[in-house]
Design a protein around this motif. Structure first.
Motif, PDB file in Angstrom:
ATOM      1  N   LEU A   1       0.838  -1.193   0.000  1.00 55.08           N
ATOM      2  CA  LEU A   1       0.000   0.000   0.000  1.00 55.08           C
ATOM      3  C   LEU A   1       0.873   1.242   0.000  1.00 55.08           C
TER       4      LEU A   1
ATOM      5  N   TRP B   1      -9.649  -2.317   2.066  1.00 51.82           N
ATOM      6  CA  TRP B   1      -9.427  -0.897   1.760  1.00 51.82           C
ATOM      7  C   TRP B   1     -10.393   0.015   2.517  1.00 51.82           C
TER       8      TRP B   1
ATOM      9  N   SER C   1      -6.398   5.082  -0.952  1.00 50.39           N
ATOM     10  CA  SER C   1      -7.229   3.941  -0.564  1.00 50.39           C
ATOM     11  C   SER C   1      -8.622   4.041  -1.173  1.00 50.39           C
TER      12      SER C   1
END
Length: 597
Positions: A28, A486, A538
């Motif tokens: 991420l 997410w 995100s």
């Protein structure tokens, strides 16, 4: 998260195993840095800080303020709006609005039908017209308007609405509004309405859609300048300011409906039947909420955590706000009630791990949850026993109800999520008592679960499916795993932004902001900006996962609304711990005060 079925056809277990498509926290951060053109963070245990532990000599107390919603106050909630007395008028208005949607779709006026659909959605009544909206959008697509319109407002609004309704549309349609160098044309700077639509549409973007990133940068810059200098339209000014603060795609639906009703009634082109429907529907749904919260108040009083767990937050109404944000439509009463119970119990357990409990006690509680039986409570300190009993009774009751309705036993799934939660809580407790500051990557690897997102989504799905629950539907839940991940990341990071300061002042476990500050040696403001950037990235991943047809629509809606609710609750700080300000005002509007007809 993979589903593992037992040999019994009526018993299901859900376990988290290695997921081949899972983007872990380290990836991420790397992906986010790639979009910013910067070097990625690499996990390195030596960069984490360990200080000499200083065990507390006595129990810590967070000193939360008492609830402002006493049982007598909740019992006094009343409204003259009921489905029995207003049902006929409601059905008449629904027929009028349905006719308006159909009529607009056959006029071959793209902007008109798009604006009407957008208003229906933002007013909170789209659940009455799902069929009509889908048919209108199909008609619009068949007209080829999407590829031919040169009006920025129409193109952006169509892009936004199609993606909101799960219809695939390419961001390349915005290329016609760009110059040869790739930037948006300067001639668009005077089209404030179009730029506002472009800004809103840009928040439906996915990773790799550079044109939407450029659209966001360009439109936000011009809109900020317009608000400061040239806008003379008060209504448009309010809309622009609100969007720059929080885009529509990130807003909690019920709050958006309340605010947009006020805005829509100032619109000279408003549909009067739609406006009346929105107000009546809002007030009737509010009557459902009042019934539910009264039932929950009786349940909460019976648990008596006010005296049995006085160290924790007494936040029934605020928990209900969270449940309402995730599932707001009137037919999902069972889901809201169950989620509120879940959140109330979760809050007590969270406070026990974060503040009140000693480490050895918390280790013992974690072991008891793993065992999941009443005998395990005998090893717990006295103050933990009623909490543990409430947890088991809630989980077992939910499982029993699911079995009665569907013949399926989801208790292994429920137990698994509570075990996962408590395991992440104990990790944070060990960090605190050991004086350990993790890297941001290490923190997120644990914190996306400790925020409660996966557990909330499982409970919400079980409560939403009801008698429709099957082995196949539970297996389909697995397809939404990354979407749950997410939306949990967004929930966690918003929580951290809102609660970091007060929790830091009372000495709680560090949050993402402190982890990044310590790791990178940056200021709090720089760390907050970085976390906000992670939230934006995100959301792109949420949009990407939401578009996958393999994910049940119910999972998509629940995950979207969980992330939106986190934005709402933590927008002005800790909206749960300190619930006297904006949270109180919102609850008054949502539950106690009807909109004047």
């Amino acid at each position: 998260m993979n589903l593992v079925f037992s040999s019994s056809p009526t018993s299901v277990s859900l376990t988290r195993t290695s997921h081949p498509r899972m983007l872990v926290p380290g990836q991420l951060l790397q992906a986010y840095h790639t979009t910013r053109g910067k070097q990625a963070i690499v996990s390195n245990s030596s960069s984490s800080k360990v200080i000499d532990p200083t065990p507390a000599a006595q129990r810590r107390l967070a000193q939360y303020h008492p609830t402002i919603w006493g049982p007598d106050l909740i019992d006094s909630f009343t409204t003259h709006y009921t489905y029995e007395s207003h049902g006929t008028r409601l059905e008449g208005l629904k027929k009028n609005v349905a006719k308006a949607i159909v009529a607009s779709s056959i006029k071959d006026d793209a902007c008109s039908i798009l604006k009407l659909i957008a208003s229906v959605q933002r007013l909170g009544v789209a659940y009455h017209f799902r069929k009509e909206i889908q048919e209108a959008l199909a008609t619009l697509l068949s007209s080829n308007t999407l590829s031919t319109t040169n009006d920025l407002h129409t193109a952006a609004l169509q892009f936004q609405i199609l993606r909101e309704n799960g219809i695939s549309v390419s961001s390349d349609l915005f290329n016609k509004f760009r110059s040869g160098e790739g930037s948006f044309k300067d001639s668009l700077s005077n089209d404030v309405e179009g730029l506002l639509s472009l800004y809103e549409a840009s928040h439906l973007g996915m990773p790799g859609e550079d044109v939407l990133e450029e659209a966001k940068r360009f439109s936000s810059k011009i809109l900020k300048q317009s608000v400061a200098t040239v806008l003379n339209d008060d209504n448009l000014t309010k809309r622009v300011k609100k969007s720059l603060q929080t885009p529509v795609h990130w807003r909690m639906p019920r709050i958006e409906a309340l605010n947009f009703i006020d805005m829509y009634q100032r619109d000279d082109s408003k549909n009067l039947a739609l406006l009346e429907l929105a107000k009546l529907d809002y007030n009737l749904v509010q009557s459902v909420y009042q019934i539910e919260i009264k039932e929950l108040s009786r349940w909460w009083r019976k648990l008596d955590f006010k005296s049995k767990a006085s160290f924790s937050r007494d936040r029934l109404m605020e928990s209900y706000l969270g449940a309402m944000g995730i599932s707001h439509e009137p037919q999902f009463s069972e889901c809201r009630i169950g989620l509120t119970k879940f959140m109330c119990i979760l809050t007590v357990i969270d406070d026990m791990y974060d503040v009140y409990g000693f480490l050895d006690e918390l280790e013992c509680f974690t072991d008891a949850v793993i065992q999941w039986n009443m005998e395990a409570k005998e090893k717990l300190p006295e103050y933990m026993k009623p909490i543990y009993i409430a947890l088991l009774e809630f989980g077992n009751e939910l499982s029993d109800n699911a079995f009665k309705n569907s013949g399926l036993n989801p208790l292994p799934c429920i137990k698994n999520e509570w075990v996962n939660l408590c395991k992440t809580y104990i990790v944070e407790a060990r960090w605190f008592y050991g004086g350990y500051t993790p890297t941001l990557e290490e923190y997120l690897k644990n914190a996306w679960t400790s925020v409660g997102g996966p557990a909330v989504m499982l409970h919400a799905y079980l409560l939403t499916e009801g008698c429709q629950l099957t082995e196949a539907s539970l297996e389909s839940f697995n397809h939404g795993f990354q979407l749950i991940y997410w939306s949990s990341i967004v929930t966690r990071l918003n929580d951290d932004l809102g609660t970091s300061k007060p929790e830091g002042e009372r000495g709680d476990v560090v949050k993402s902001i402190q982890c990044y500050m310590e790791e990178k040696g940056v200021s709090e403001e720089e760390a907050q900006d970085y976390i906000k950037g992670l939230i934006s990235y995100s959301w792109k991943k949420i949009n990407q996962e939401s578009a996958k047809t393999s994910i049940p629509k119910s999972i998509v809606n629940l995950c979207l609304n969980m992330a939106r609710t986190a934005h709402c609750i933590y927008e002005h700080g800790d909206g749960i711990g300190n619930s006297i300000g904006v949270t109180k005002d919102r609850l008054i509007s949502l539950i106690t005060n009807p909109i004047p007809g």
